[in-house]
Design a protein around this motif. Structure first.
Motif, PDB file in Angstrom:
ATOM      1  N   GLU A  53       0.951  -1.168   0.167  1.00 50.13           N
ATOM      2  CA  GLU A  53       0.264  -0.040   0.120  1.00 50.13           C
ATOM      3  C   GLU A  53       0.849   1.356   0.239  1.00 50.13           C
ATOM      4  O   GLU A  53       0.571   2.320  -0.462  1.00 50.13           O
ATOM      5  N   ALA A  54       2.638   0.713   0.430  1.00 49.05           N
ATOM      6  CA  ALA A  54       3.325   2.233  -0.230  1.00 49.05           C
ATOM      7  C   ALA A  54       3.863   2.070  -0.771  1.00 49.05           C
ATOM      8  O   ALA A  54       4.198   3.887  -0.367  1.00 49.05           O
ATOM      9  N   TRP A  55       3.595   1.399  -1.709  1.00 50.73           N
ATOM     10  CA  TRP A  55       4.751   1.719  -2.793  1.00 50.73           C
ATOM     11  C   TRP A  55       4.354   2.897  -4.090  1.00 50.73           C
ATOM     12  O   TRP A  55       2.674   2.690  -3.777  1.00 50.73           O
ATOM     13  N   PRO A  56       4.984   3.269  -4.167  1.00 51.68           N
ATOM     14  CA  PRO A  56       6.794   3.401  -4.524  1.00 51.68           C
ATOM     15  C   PRO A  56       7.396   4.272  -2.899  1.00 51.68           C
ATOM     16  O   PRO A  56       6.715   5.657  -3.457  1.00 51.68           O
ATOM     17  N   ASP A  57       7.939   4.042  -2.263  1.00 50.90           N
ATOM     18  CA  ASP A  57       8.364   4.986  -0.980  1.00 50.90           C
ATOM     19  C   ASP A  57       9.868   5.189  -1.872  1.00 50.90           C
ATOM     20  O   ASP A  57      10.587   5.280  -0.230  1.00 50.90           O
ATOM     21  N   ARG A  58      10.735   4.387  -2.856  1.00 52.82           N
ATOM     22  CA  ARG A  58      11.660   4.721  -2.732  1.00 52.82           C
ATOM     23  C   ARG A  58      12.266   4.293  -4.468  1.00 52.82           C
ATOM     24  O   ARG A  58      11.492   4.523  -5.259  1.00 52.82           O
ATOM     25  N   PRO A  59      13.503   4.442  -5.171  1.00 44.94           N
ATOM     26  CA  PRO A  59      13.642   4.356  -5.947  1.00 44.94           C
ATOM     27  C   PRO A  59      13.152   3.319  -6.596  1.00 44.94           C
ATOM     28  O   PRO A  59      12.851   2.134  -6.404  1.00 44.94           O
ATOM     29  N   ILE A  60      12.570   2.786  -8.121  1.00 46.55           N
ATOM     30  CA  ILE A  60      12.253   2.165  -8.643  1.00 46.55           C
ATOM     31  C   ILE A  60      13.078   1.749 -10.131  1.00 46.55           C
ATOM     32  O   ILE A  60      13.167   2.409 -11.149  1.00 46.55           O
ATOM     33  N   THR A  61      13.908  -0.058 -10.398  1.00 49.47           N
ATOM     34  CA  THR A  61      14.748   0.127 -11.411  1.00 49.47           C
ATOM     35  C   THR A  61      14.133  -1.162 -12.396  1.00 49.47           C
ATOM     36  O   THR A  61      13.174  -2.084 -12.744  1.00 49.47           O
ATOM     37  N   LEU A  62      14.044  -0.354 -13.556  1.00 48.32           N
ATOM     38  CA  LEU A  62      13.962  -0.985 -15.002  1.00 48.32           C
ATOM     39  C   LEU A  62      14.855  -1.737 -15.134  1.00 48.32           C
ATOM     40  O   LEU A  62      15.809  -1.352 -15.702  1.00 48.32           O
ATOM     41  N   GLN A 100      10.474   6.537 -18.649  1.00 47.15           N
ATOM     42  CA  GLN A 100      11.531   7.308 -17.867  1.00 47.15           C
ATOM     43  C   GLN A 100      11.035   8.301 -16.877  1.00 47.15           C
ATOM     44  O   GLN A 100      10.362   7.982 -15.858  1.00 47.15           O
ATOM     45  N   GLN A 101      10.732   9.116 -17.867  1.00 46.39           N
ATOM     46  CA  GLN A 101      11.070  10.316 -16.600  1.00 46.39           C
ATOM     47  C   GLN A 101       9.503  10.804 -16.548  1.00 46.39           C
ATOM     48  O   GLN A 101       8.690  11.389 -15.560  1.00 46.39           O
ATOM     49  N   PRO A 102       8.047  10.258 -17.543  1.00 40.27           N
ATOM     50  CA  PRO A 102       6.524  10.299 -17.438  1.00 40.27           C
ATOM     51  C   PRO A 102       6.157   9.262 -16.376  1.00 40.27           C
ATOM     52  O   PRO A 102       5.148  10.184 -15.279  1.00 40.27           O
ATOM     53  N   LEU A 103       6.683   8.621 -15.741  1.00 36.88           N
ATOM     54  CA  LEU A 103       6.768   7.846 -15.299  1.00 36.88           C
ATOM     55  C   LEU A 103       6.731   7.755 -14.250  1.00 36.88           C
ATOM     56  O   LEU A 103       6.224   7.558 -12.784  1.00 36.88           O
ATOM     57  N   SER A 104       8.437   8.218 -13.621  1.00 39.47           N
ATOM     58  CA  SER A 104       8.514   8.979 -12.589  1.00 39.47           C
ATOM     59  C   SER A 104       8.122  10.109 -12.126  1.00 39.47           C
ATOM     60  O   SER A 104       7.234  10.109 -10.482  1.00 39.47           O
ATOM     61  N   ALA A 105       7.428  10.897 -12.424  1.00 33.19           N
ATOM     62  CA  ALA A 105       6.453  11.563 -12.263  1.00 33.19           C
ATOM     63  C   ALA A 105       4.898  11.521 -11.795  1.00 33.19           C
ATOM     64  O   ALA A 105       4.457  12.244 -11.127  1.00 33.19           O
ATOM     65  N   ALA A 106       4.715  10.620 -13.012  1.00 34.16           N
ATOM     66  CA  ALA A 106       3.631   9.654 -12.165  1.00 34.16           C
ATOM     67  C   ALA A 106       2.574   9.277 -10.975  1.00 34.16           C
ATOM     68  O   ALA A 106       2.197   9.235  -9.997  1.00 34.16           O
ATOM     69  N   LEU A 107       4.502   8.610 -10.802  1.00 33.25           N
ATOM     70  CA  LEU A 107       4.746   7.839  -9.679  1.00 33.25           C
ATOM     71  C   LEU A 107       5.417   8.216  -8.286  1.00 33.25           C
ATOM     72  O   LEU A 107       5.326   7.959  -6.886  1.00 33.25           O
ATOM     73  N   GLY A 108       5.956   9.854  -8.544  1.00 29.07           N
ATOM     74  CA  GLY A 108       6.820  10.438  -7.275  1.00 29.07           C
ATOM     75  C   GLY A 108       7.869   9.947  -6.516  1.00 29.07           C
ATOM     76  O   GLY A 108       8.654  10.110  -6.225  1.00 29.07           O
ATOM     77  N   GLN A 109       8.688   8.983  -8.174  1.00 29.85           N
ATOM     78  CA  GLN A 109      10.051   8.540  -7.402  1.00 29.85           C
ATOM     79  C   GLN A 109      10.389   8.053  -8.363  1.00 29.85           C
ATOM     80  O   GLN A 109      10.013   8.639 -10.031  1.00 29.85           O
ATOM     81  N   SER A 110      11.753   8.817  -8.277  1.00 31.26           N
ATOM     82  CA  SER A 110      12.815   8.438  -8.960  1.00 31.26           C
ATOM     83  C   SER A 110      12.989   6.909  -9.522  1.00 31.26           C
ATOM     84  O   SER A 110      12.952   5.652  -9.401  1.00 31.26           O
ATOM     85  N   ILE A 111      13.085   6.831 -11.386  1.00 30.95           N
ATOM     86  CA  ILE A 111      12.828   5.333 -12.149  1.00 30.95           C
ATOM     87  C   ILE A 111      14.980   5.512 -12.451  1.00 30.95           C
ATOM     88  O   ILE A 111      14.747   6.517 -13.326  1.00 30.95           O
ATOM     89  N   VAL A 112      15.050   4.306 -12.259  1.00 28.83           N
ATOM     90  CA  VAL A 112      16.360   3.794 -12.945  1.00 28.83           C
ATOM     91  C   VAL A 112      16.479   3.337 -14.303  1.00 28.83           C
ATOM     92  O   VAL A 112      15.253   2.401 -13.631  1.00 28.83           O
ATOM     93  N   ILE A 113      17.258   3.345 -15.315  1.00 32.91           N
ATOM     94  CA  ILE A 113      17.214   2.538 -16.141  1.00 32.91           C
ATOM     95  C   ILE A 113      18.290   1.090 -16.636  1.00 32.91           C
ATOM     96  O   ILE A 113      19.382   2.011 -16.115  1.00 32.91           O
TER      97      ILE A 113
END
Length: 323
Positions: free
Chosen positions: A27-36, A54-67
């Protein structure tokens, strides 16, 4: 700009905004960066799907996304990292059709493609191109078939790796046309394209070759999608010519490890809808023959199951192998 455009969609989607830090469990997800994990090198078709979102999904989820690009073994090295990851939503796989539908029939894998992943959604599908080095005196598919029959063993095609759809497209086409093409696997679409441009091999069946066809460095003979490519509308499709036979759509998708909580899957699907609808995402994908498209739930699960059976039959019928 992306954040401002996404804000109305985010506000309209209950539960899509990040929950407060410190909350426990899915229920808390995401509360830290996500790796694709992209299981191919940078610059290939799978990478060209992951980068624009990468960037728009990061904006939508409120967390950094690393590829993270982890190429090799037809995508199975990167896929194995996700199959073995904790199902907490922080390690996800951007995968092409082949990883879960073709590779199981051709490669000895360190995972079970049917049981070790949670399919999340389709992200895009592709219009590949049959691209020929200009040194070969071939300017149409009919020329290619005639040349291959007159010069057996002379034509080679590159692919993104053993067990990829870029291999299977070439194998299925050659079988349907009654010709022999030698398959040369590479560690991703980008190095496979480099090989064709250098004349190390003659052919490629891949959307990554579209820019080289459009600027005249390679010769386009046909496209590989279900309908004509908006990027190369004058080229016929292999299906149109009756030279592909049965075969699944070449698509790119998102998956997590088996046991990924449904609440995380639902939040990802909800976030991906407005992301894939962004004009800038479509513009970024278009030059290499990719079209954003969201498909999830039972329809997507059914597609994977059907394609796995379809490509299994194609592997047996064509005699395609990793050699």
């Amino acid at each position: 700009m992306i954040r401002r455009r996404l804000l109305p969609a985010l506000l309209a989607a209950p539960g899509l905004l990040p929950r407060r830090a410190g909350a426990q469990g899915a229920e808390a997800w995401p509360d830290r960066p996500i790796t694709l994990i992209v299981p191919y090198p940078p610059g290939g078709s799978t990478d060209n799907v992951a980068r624009p979102i990468q960037q728009p999904l990061s904006a939508a989820l409120g967390q950094s996304i690393v590829i993270e690009n982890r190429g090799g073994a037809g995508g199975s090295i990167g896929a194995a990292l996700v199959a073995q990851a904790k199902p907490d939503g922080y390690t996800l796989l951007v995968w092409p059709t082949a990883v879960l539908t073709i590779s199981p029939h051709m490669l000895t894998l360190p995972y079970d493609a049917a049981r070790d992943f949670t399919p999340i959604a389709m992200l895009a599908f592709s219009d590949g191109v049959v691209a020929m080095h200009p040194s070969v005196p071939v300017r149409s598919i009919q020329d290619l078939v005639a040349y291959a029959k007159a010069h057996p063993g002379k034509l080679r095609f590159s692919s993104a790796g053993n067990g990829t759809i870029t291999q299977m497209t070439g194998e299925i086409f050659a079988h349907a046309a009654g010709i022999k093409l030698e398959h040369i696997p590479y560690r991703g679409s980008a190095p496979a394209l480099t090989a064709v441009l250098a004349g190390d091999v003659e052919l490629q069946f891949d959307p990554v070759a579209i820019p080289a066809v459009k600027d005249g460095r390679l010769i386009g003979l046909a496209t590989t999608g279900e309908t004509r490519s908006p990027q190369l509308p004058d080229l016929p499709t292999l299906r149109e010519l009756g030279l592909y036979g049965e075969g699944g759509l070449s698509f790119f998708a998102l998956a997590g490890p088996a046991g990924l909580p449904p609440v995380i899957v639902a939040r990802l699907v909800a976030a991906l809808g407005p992301v894939l609808a962004l004009p800038e995402v479509a513009r970024a994908m278009a030059p290499v023959g990719l079209r954003p498209h969201l498909e999830a739930g039972e329809a997507f699960a059914r597609r994977i199951t059907q394609d796995r059976a379809l490509f299994g039959a194609a592997v047996q019928r064509t005699g395609a192998s990793v050699q």
